[in-house]
Scaffold this motif. Structure first.
Motif, PDB file in Angstrom:
ATOM      1  N   GLN A  84       0.840  -1.202   0.000  1.00 26.05           N
ATOM      2  CA  GLN A  84       0.000   0.000   0.000  1.00 26.05           C
ATOM      3  C   GLN A  84       0.873   1.251   0.000  1.00 26.05           C
ATOM      4  O   GLN A  84       0.615   2.203  -0.726  1.00 26.05           O
ATOM      5  N   CYS A  88       1.117   4.194  -2.939  1.00 22.47           N
ATOM      6  CA  CYS A  88       0.914   5.626  -2.702  1.00 22.47           C
ATOM      7  C   CYS A  88       2.171   6.429  -3.041  1.00 22.47           C
ATOM      8  O   CYS A  88       2.098   7.500  -3.625  1.00 22.47           O
ATOM      9  N   ASN A 118       2.585  11.015   4.505  1.00 23.71           N
ATOM     10  CA  ASN A 118       1.260  11.392   4.010  1.00 23.71           C
ATOM     11  C   ASN A 118       0.428  10.176   3.638  1.00 23.71           C
ATOM     12  O   ASN A 118      -0.791  10.165   3.803  1.00 23.71           O
ATOM     13  N   MET A 158      -3.109   9.235   5.225  1.00 25.63           N
ATOM     14  CA  MET A 158      -4.289   9.090   4.361  1.00 25.63           C
ATOM     15  C   MET A 158      -4.982   7.747   4.581  1.00 25.63           C
ATOM     16  O   MET A 158      -6.204   7.662   4.675  1.00 25.63           O
ATOM     17  N   ILE A 159      -4.195   6.699   4.686  1.00 27.34           N
ATOM     18  CA  ILE A 159      -4.771   5.359   4.862  1.00 27.34           C
ATOM     19  C   ILE A 159      -5.511   5.262   6.204  1.00 27.34           C
ATOM     20  O   ILE A 159      -6.620   4.742   6.290  1.00 27.34           O
ATOM     21  N   GLY A 179      -8.708   7.245   6.147  1.00 28.73           N
ATOM     22  CA  GLY A 179      -9.710   6.485   5.389  1.00 28.73           C
ATOM     23  C   GLY A 179     -10.340   5.415   6.266  1.00 28.73           C
ATOM     24  O   GLY A 179     -11.556   5.227   6.278  1.00 28.73           O
ATOM     25  N   PHE A 180      -9.508   4.784   7.046  1.00 21.14           N
ATOM     26  CA  PHE A 180      -9.961   3.707   7.939  1.00 21.14           C
ATOM     27  C   PHE A 180     -10.930   4.234   9.014  1.00 21.14           C
ATOM     28  O   PHE A 180     -11.879   3.559   9.394  1.00 21.14           O
ATOM     29  N   LYS A 226     -12.767   7.091   8.869  1.00 19.02           N
ATOM     30  CA  LYS A 226     -13.686   8.112   8.365  1.00 19.02           C
ATOM     31  C   LYS A 226     -15.095   8.016   8.938  1.00 19.02           C
ATOM     32  O   LYS A 226     -15.707   9.019   9.299  1.00 19.02           O
TER      33      LYS A 226
END
Lengths: 478, 253
Positions: free
Chosen positions: A427, A431, A440, A444-445, A448-449, A451
């Motif tokens: 992953q 990215c 970053n 971001m990951i 996302g997890f 959210k």
């Protein structure tokens, strides 16, 4: 060392100490300590009696050992149970009476207490060690009949409400830490929303531990009368110290018929250093009672701080058609431990609960979800949906899930889903191949997890929570 | 643009590439073909900087700069793009957000202003036409639950959005039905220009029916054993890799 491991570990930005003189109880706990606290607060007799009864219960109780967290034995005689910044008068009547150093502290923490500087639409009760130093927008809220004040003030000014609700959701004997809190609690926030009133602003309490060797034992009570609505938020920070400090709070919520309480927490107590030295023990009892039909209580928590977190914000769904929600993000990095989850007790008919729990573990972090969903025989047509997701970084951290589900009638249904995933090199490679830095990409990951939980926070705080999480995960993978 | 010299690469101690030499000039399209296990994917990943692949000998320069000295993201920002054979899922992160983050990283690296959400959507809509994607696709999590064809189209969309100088496509044709293959190939053709080079890695010749390469190389046993023009691809399709093996036997280690 992996790419992601090479992050710079940023310092905890809230770890400073404010130089104020304090007025403290002698070290240790006895009936005299409790009398001292009660006297300092000019409490009515009923309050002192209540505390002493709690203390006597506590003496009979044993510290729980069923959770997954591990820590050296706490010496309860080595804690200072009351510490307040010295004041000229009995209590600050306005901001002008508050010690400049304390005002500066809140300013530094990003919570200016002058109303004109505050985030529009957010009222703040600022609790510094054992006392509330200021509560903003009180006058404006009063126009709506809303009571928002420190707990100490509530005991003096609204004893009938305190008498009626205190201990009604979390009884004194509920557990070891709740009994301790009941005996020695020093301050916290009290909030009453009258019938049919929609609270026009976010209410919040900002807890700050400053003094050394003190425990913080705050008590929060929120009562939403019929058809009312309130959104409440608490935030917490403490200085960096090598020695662990105890924070044992109790929060009680009561929602009457058709009332709704939204309770959000952004917990960022000092977590200890990279080797696991120091940090706050955050042992908290939070429970809400959906007393009336069609009432609703929603807990959202973002737990990034504390050496150890031990809390289960729960809902008792007593009213028919009442709704309980629990949205949680718990992040453990370095040597942090979190044992958290919720209890949804379905007593009323057609009650509904939703549990979304996201655990993020990095380095040597230990993350445990522990939950109970109980639907009693009478609670026909009830529903629960539970989702527990764990995200791991590296292979030295851990995530555990202990769900208990009891459905005692044929018309109810409970669903449970759980996943465990890992941020992997692939992953990150993907990215980074698209030009993002590893830092970053991880941020971001993880966002996302989480959210689904963040979107339940009041907007102003969602941004803050995301930023906090990025900071707390720095130096995390490996 | 890209010059690879005597490249040896190992994975977990096993040597996979055993001396690759390759020169790619601006605007050229090179196809690299070969049977399974010949080292094709290894070549693409080592160029992009995957941490599992270790360069044991040789060098590569990209626009005169030592490629293997650069971090993964640095290569990307310099203009090296890899379309993945198996694009990675990123649950919870929507496609538009991911793409915007990537595009803005590239812009930052070039000293350009970052695009805000509105500007980005305008920019992306143009690119989406290229691979015939509809907007619903933007709000879905990156690659999660995508069909094989959608994943590959998404890679080409990223290629279009990131505007690289060198695009490396790792088996972009695999797992595509004929319609998806046409869409993807058409997208690539429209992205061809005199300043952009392509390396197409493929097992089959079929993608080369739509994209005409300038050069075709056969990779076997970790080495390029045969190079030619587009006709070589047809010959391979007709005769199979066995033919190369027999023909070039002594050169294969």
């Amino acid at each position: 060392m992996t790419d992601a491991e090479s992050f710079i570990n940023k310092d905890y930005a809230y770890g400073f100490v404010t130089p104020v003189e304090s007025d403290a109880a002698p070290r240790g706990l006895s009936e005299n300590t409790i009398r001292f606290i009660s006297q300092k607060k000019h409490e009515p007799v009923f309050m002192l009696e209540w505390r002493l009864a709690a203390y006597r219960e506590w003496l009979k109780m044993k510290e729980p050992d069923w959770s997954s967290v591990r820590y050296p034995k706490i010496d309860y005689q080595d804690i200072i149970y009351y510490s307040a910044p010295k004041q000229k008068k009995d209590g600050p009547q306005s901001l002008a009476d508050v010690d400049q150093e304390i005002l500066k502290t809140y300013e530094k923490l990003g919570i200016p207490l002058e109303e004109q500087k505050l985030l529009a639409g957010v009222a703040v009760d600022a609790v510094f060690d054992s006392v509330s130093v200021a509560t903003t927008y009180k006058a404006k809220l009063k126009e709506y009949g809303i009571i928002f004040c420190s707990f100490s003030e509530a005991v003096r000014e609204h004893p009938e409400l305190v008498k009626k609700y205190l201990g009604s959701v979390v009884p004194v004997k509920d557990n070891f830490f709740a009994a301790l809190n009941s005996a020695v609690f020093s301050d916290g926030s009290f909030c009453y929303i009258p019938k049919g009133v929609r609270c026009p602003m976010e209410l919040s309490t900002y807890f700050r531990i400053n003094a050394m060797d003190t425990g913080q034992f705050e008590r929060t009570l929120i009562v939403a009368d019929e058809g009312s609505f309130v959104s409440y938020l608490e935030g917490c920070t403490a200085p960096i110290r090598d020695k662990n400090q105890l924070h044992a709070a109790v929060v009680e919520l009561v929602a009457h018929e058709k009332a709704s309480i939204k309770y959000s927490t952004v917990q960022n107590w000092y977590a200890g250093d990279r080797e696991g030295k120091g940090g706050i023990y955050n042992f908290v009892t939070k429970r809400g009672l959906c007393q009336g039909a069609h009432s609703k209580i929603s807990w959202t928590q973002v737990e990034t701080g504390s050496a150890i977190t031990w809390k289960y914000p729960s809902c008792i769904l007593q009213g028919d058609h009442s709704i309980g929600e629990f949205y949680s993000v718990a992040v453990v990095n370095n040597h942090q431990q979190a044992d958290t989850g919720t209890k949804m007790i379905h007593l009323g008919r057609h009650t509904k609960s939703t549990i979304i729990s996201k655990g993020v573990s990095a380095r040597f972090g230990k993350n445990t979800y522990r939950g109970l969903v109980k639907i009693v025989p009478r609670a026909e047509g009830s529903r629960n949906y539970t989702q527990c997701d764990s995200l791991l970084m590296g292979d030295r951290c851990s995530a555990n899930t202990f769900p208990t589900i009891e459905v005692n009638n044929r018309t109810s249904r409970a669903e449970h889903e759980a996943t465990t995933s890992r941020i992997n090199e692939d992953q990150l490679f993907y990215c980074r191949q698209r030009g993002m830095s590893a830092e970053n990409a991880i941020s971001m990951i993880v966002h996302g997890f989480c959210k689904e939980v963040f979107k339940n926070l009041p907007m102003e705080f969602a941004v803050e929570a995301q930023r906090l999480m990025s900071v707390s995960l720095e130096g995390s993978v490996g | 643009m890209l010059e690879i010299k005597d490249l040896h690469v190992s994975v977990e101690g096993v040597e996979i590439l055993k001396g690759i030499d390759l020169k790619v000039k601006a605007g050229e399209v090179h196809a690299i073909m070969g049977p399974n296990g010949s080292g094709k994917s290894t070549l693409t990943r080592v160029l992009a900087g995957h941490p599992s692949y270790v360069v044991t000998r040789g060098s590569a320069t990209f626009e005169g700069k030592a490629l293997f000295q650069m971090a993964i993201e640095e290569r990307a920002r310099q203009g090296v793009f890899l379309a993945f054979q198996y694009p990675i899922d990123i649950p919870g992160v929507n496609n538009a957000y991911f793409l915007k983050a990537a595009v803005n990283e590239m812009r930052k690296a070039k000293g350009l202003e970052e695009l805000d959400a509105m500007e980005f959507l305008e920019f992306l809509k143009e690119k989406m036409k290229l691979v015939e994607m509809d907007e619903s696709f933007l709000s879905r999590p990156v690659n999660e639950g995508f069909s094989g064809g959608e994943k590959k189209r998404n890679e080409i969309l990223q290629l279009a959005a990131l505007n690289p100088k060198l695009a490396i496509l790792d088996e972009t044709d695999s797992g595509l039905d004929i319609d998806a293959l046409k869409i993807v190939s058409e997208g690539v053709n429209r992205l061809r220009n005199p300043d952009r080079s392509f390396i197409l890695v493929t097992h089959y010749q079929r993608m080369l029916n739509y994209i005409t390469p300038d050069h075709v190389h056969v990779l076997m046993g970790g080495k390029i054993v045969l190079s030619g023009d587009k006709d070589l691809a047809f010959k391979l399709e007709e005769k199979g890799y066995e033919w190369v093996r027999e023909d070039q036997g002594p050169r294969i280690a």
